[in-house]
Design a protein around this motif. Structure first.
Motif, PDB file in Angstrom:
ATOM      1  N   ASP A 110       0.831  -1.211   0.000  1.00  0.00           N
ATOM      2  CA  ASP A 110       0.000   0.000   0.000  1.00  0.00           C
ATOM      3  C   ASP A 110       0.863   1.258   0.000  1.00  0.00           C
ATOM      4  O   ASP A 110       0.549   2.235  -0.688  1.00  0.00           O
ATOM      5  CB  ASP A 110      -0.935   0.014   1.216  1.00  0.00           C
ATOM      6  CG  ASP A 110      -2.025  -1.041   1.131  1.00  0.00           C
ATOM      7  OD1 ASP A 110      -2.238  -1.569   0.024  1.00  0.00           O
ATOM      8  OD2 ASP A 110      -2.639  -1.327   2.176  1.00  0.00           O
TER       9      ASP A 110
ATOM     10  N   ARG B  30       0.799   4.166  -2.837  1.00  0.00           N
ATOM     11  CA  ARG B  30       0.537   5.571  -2.516  1.00  0.00           C
ATOM     12  C   ARG B  30       1.635   6.480  -3.050  1.00  0.00           C
ATOM     13  O   ARG B  30       1.367   7.535  -3.617  1.00  0.00           O
ATOM     14  CB  ARG B  30       0.400   5.767  -0.998  1.00  0.00           C
ATOM     15  CG  ARG B  30      -0.994   5.450  -0.490  1.00  0.00           C
ATOM     16  CD  ARG B  30      -1.101   5.746   0.970  1.00  0.00           C
ATOM     17  NE  ARG B  30      -0.296   4.720   1.645  1.00  0.00           N
ATOM     18  CZ  ARG B  30       0.134   4.770   2.889  1.00  0.00           C
ATOM     19  NH1 ARG B  30      -0.144   5.796   3.632  1.00  0.00           N
ATOM     20  NH2 ARG B  30       0.834   3.808   3.414  1.00  0.00           N
TER      21      ARG B  30
ATOM     22  N   ASN C 246       1.206   9.223  -6.018  1.00  0.00           N
ATOM     23  CA  ASN C 246       1.541  10.617  -5.732  1.00  0.00           C
ATOM     24  C   ASN C 246       2.523  11.146  -6.779  1.00  0.00           C
ATOM     25  O   ASN C 246       2.389  12.274  -7.255  1.00  0.00           O
ATOM     26  CB  ASN C 246       2.139  10.720  -4.333  1.00  0.00           C
ATOM     27  CG  ASN C 246       1.960  12.078  -3.725  1.00  0.00           C
ATOM     28  OD1 ASN C 246       1.218  12.893  -4.242  1.00  0.00           O
ATOM     29  ND2 ASN C 246       2.640  12.320  -2.621  1.00  0.00           N
TER      30      ASN C 246
END
Length: 120
Positions: A77, A81, A85
Motif C-alpha cells: 500500500d 501511494r 503521488n
C-alpha cells in the motif's frame, strides 16, 4: 460584638453574628470558591480511585495478543501511494525504506525480509 479574624485575608473585623467568617463580600466569594475547589478535587480523586478499583468483567485479566499487521500488505500500500503521488505530480522521487528503493519490482518482499533479518 466580638472582633474576629477573616479566614481569607486575615484582617480583623467586627462580626455581625456568631457564624461570621469573612470581612467582606469579596472574601466571602473567595472563600466559597476555595471551598468548592477543595470539594471538587476530593470528589475527582475519589472518582478516579473508584474507576481504578472497578474492573470490567467483560475484559479478561490475561494479556490479549495484538493483531499482527500484514507487513507485506502495508508496504504494498505504501508503494502504491508513493507511486500514485508521483504520477499525480509528474515527478519521480527517491524514496528508500530499509535501504531499498520503492521503484524496485519486489520492493515489498525485500523490505519484509530485511525487517525479519533485523528482528532475529
Amino acid at each position: 460584638m466580638k472582633k474576629i479574624k477573616c479566614s481569607i485575608c486575615g484582617k480583623k473585623f467586627t462580626a455581625t453574628s456568631s457564624r461570621s467568617k469573612y470581612c467582606s463580600d469579596k472574601c466571602r466569594r473567595d472563600g466559597i470558591r476555595t471551598n468548592q475547589r477543595k470539594l471538587m478535587k476530593k470528589k475527582r480523586a475519589a472518582k478516579k480511585q473508584e474507576k481504578i478499583k472497578v474492573s470490567n468483567p467483560n475484559i479478561s485479566t490475561s494479556k490479549k495478543r495484538k493483531k499482527s499487521k500484514s507487513l507485506l500488505k502495508y508496504y504494498r500500500d505504501l508503494k502504491n501511494r508513493i507511486l500514485a503521488n508521483e504520477e499525480a505530480f509528474d515527478f519521480v522521487s527517491r524514496t528508500v525504506v530499509e535501504g531499498i528503493d520503492v521503484h524496485e519490482e519486489n520492493f515489498e518482499q525485500l523490505v519484509v525480509e530485511r525487517i525479519k533479518e533485523q528482528s532475529e
